[in-house]
Write a protein that holds these residues in place. Structure first.
Motif, short mmCIF file in Angstrom:
data_model
loop_
_atom_site.label_atom_id
_atom_site.label_comp_id
_atom_site.label_asym_id
_atom_site.label_seq_id
_atom_site.Cartn_x
_atom_site.Cartn_y
_atom_site.Cartn_z
N PHE A 138 0.59 -1.15 0.12
CA PHE A 138 -0.06 0.01 0.03
C PHE A 138 0.82 1.30 0.00
N LEU A 139 1.98 1.16 0.85
CA LEU A 139 2.64 2.64 0.88
C LEU A 139 3.40 2.83 -0.14
N ILE A 140 4.04 1.78 -1.23
CA ILE A 140 4.52 1.92 -2.32
C ILE A 140 3.66 2.55 -3.23
N PHE A 141 2.35 1.87 -3.32
CA PHE A 141 1.56 2.21 -4.41
C PHE A 141 1.11 3.94 -4.18
N PHE A 142 0.88 4.13 -3.02
CA PHE A 142 0.46 5.40 -2.51
C PHE A 142 1.55 6.44 -2.95
N LEU A 143 2.88 6.14 -2.61
CA LEU A 143 3.81 7.01 -2.90
C LEU A 143 4.13 7.33 -4.52
N PRO A 195 11.77 -8.05 -10.05
CA PRO A 195 10.77 -8.37 -9.01
C PRO A 195 9.64 -7.19 -9.09
N SER A 196 8.39 -7.83 -8.86
CA SER A 196 7.19 -6.84 -9.19
C SER A 196 7.50 -5.36 -8.59
N THR A 197 7.54 -5.34 -7.22
CA THR A 197 7.69 -4.08 -6.58
C THR A 197 8.71 -3.07 -7.50
N LEU A 198 9.79 -3.42 -7.59
CA LEU A 198 10.72 -2.61 -8.53
C LEU A 198 10.05 -2.43 -9.89
N ASN A 199 9.52 -3.49 -10.56
CA ASN A 199 8.98 -3.17 -11.74
C ASN A 199 8.07 -2.16 -11.77
N TYR A 200 7.14 -1.96 -10.78
CA TYR A 200 6.06 -1.20 -10.67
C TYR A 200 6.89 0.27 -10.40
N ILE A 201 7.73 0.41 -9.63
CA ILE A 201 8.33 1.88 -9.23
C ILE A 201 8.90 2.03 -10.81
#
Lengths: 166, 183
Positions: A51-56, A143-149
């Protein structure tokens, strides 16, 4: 006085109305949230965990997109204003049945709406295309998180950077 | 498979020219693709391609990557003897805990030609260089079509472009140079 007139005209062409700013803010937030549909489903990211990563990232991307909207809209508005300068003559104003100044003001509003809508359309298309290219081709092995950012943040950064190019 | 057949043919040629045991070890990763936090089965096939029995066989395979955890089965086994033409298979299970590219190194086999003599022969199995351990979900993602998810994305994208597109089109249809067309 001529200089003052030129300055006033430049200021009118490059300033953004409050309505446009609000419209940019809502539109950029909405578009920056669209990639979540991919990351929550195809990339199987957990909303509660990330959630925090999505929000920021969404907030930062929305800011960059709004900046891009403003730049492109200002450039388009300036171009249109120059071409439409002097298009309302006395004869035309008589035909449209209204005062010259009112008609000019109305023309400015229409020009601003035209520039705003074109800017949002162009930047949204560009941003969403870049997100797909980044996410599924350029950084797909990350990885998905890094991909999203990188995909979302990077696309918004590209859009805002390219909007400054005249 | 081709590598295994090539090795087999080389050993067959060698054994026809000598009368001794010749053990060939083929190491196979049975689980494919290798996914993080999922069990991986590794098999060691041992063949005696020689013309004599091999004795006191010790098969050791502790060459697994550091981040892979041992789950089931022994990594070192002993076998009393293996007659010419016979074979056996040993299997054990490991679990990779981090994704990445790993070299799965060969297992070691040692045996005696003569149980009364101390001389030991040592051999190595095949190996798996540059084996990829995938992220969980990445393998599923590669196989699925995700039509519904793409349709949802296209719908949201369409709406985000339809609204400004509609406004722009209306202005183009009803105005010319910012002046209403129908005066």
């Amino acid at each position: 006085m001529e200089e003052d007139e030129i300055l006033a005209q430049f200021k009118a062409e490059t300033s953004t109305s409050a309505n446009s700013k609000i419209f940019y803010a809502f539109s950029s937030l909405a578009v920056a949230s669209v990639p979540l549909a991919i990351y929550l489903t195809i990339f199987s990211m957990s909303f509660s965990e990330s959630f925090l990563i999505f929000f920021l990232v969404t907030l930062a991307s929305a800011g960059a997109l709004a900046y891009g909207y403003n730049n492109v809209a200002t450039a388009v508005k300036s171009k249109l204003s120059h071409t439409r300068q002097g298009s309302i003559t006395k004869a035309k104003a008589k035909k449209i049945k209204g005062k010259i100044e009112e008609q000019r003001q109305k023309q400015k509003e229409i020009t601003e709406s035209e520039a705003t809508s074109l800017s949002i359309l162009y930047n949204n298309l560009f941003f969403l295309m870049l997100v797909v290219i980044f996410a599924f081709y350029l950084v797909r092995s990350l990885p998905s998180t890094l991909n999203y950012i990188i995909a979302v943040g990077g696309s918004a950064a590209c859009v805002s950077f390219l909007s400054t190019v005249q | 498979m081709f590598k295994f057949l090539l090795l087999l043919s080389v050993f067959l040629t060698v054994t026809f020219c000598s009368s001794r045991p010749n053990l060939l070890v083929h190491k196979a990763v049975l689980t494919k693709p290798i996914v993080v936090d999922s069990n991986v089965t590794i098999a060691l096939h041992v063949f005696n391609l020689g013309t004599k029995t091999a004795y006191d066989i010790v098969l050791e395979d502790k060459n697994i990557p550091e981040t892979w955890e041992h789950q089931l089965g022994l990594q070192t086994i002993t076998w009393d003897q293996l007659a010419p033409g016979e074979n056996f298979t040993h299997v054990y299970v490991v679990k990779p805990t981090t994704p990445g590219i790993y070299d799965i190194l060969p297992a070691t086999i040692s045996y005696r030609e003569d149980p009364s003599k101390p001389e030991v022969r040592v051999g190595y199995s095949s190996s798996y260089p540059k084996s990829k351990v995938w992220h969980a979900g990445e393998v599923d993602r590669r196989g699925k079509s995700y039509l519904k998810e793409w349709a949802l994305f296209v719908l949201f994208s369409g709406v985000s472009m339809l609204v400004p597109g509609f406004v722009y089109t209306q202005i183009q249809l009803n105005y010319e140079d910012g002046i209403p067309k129908r005066a």
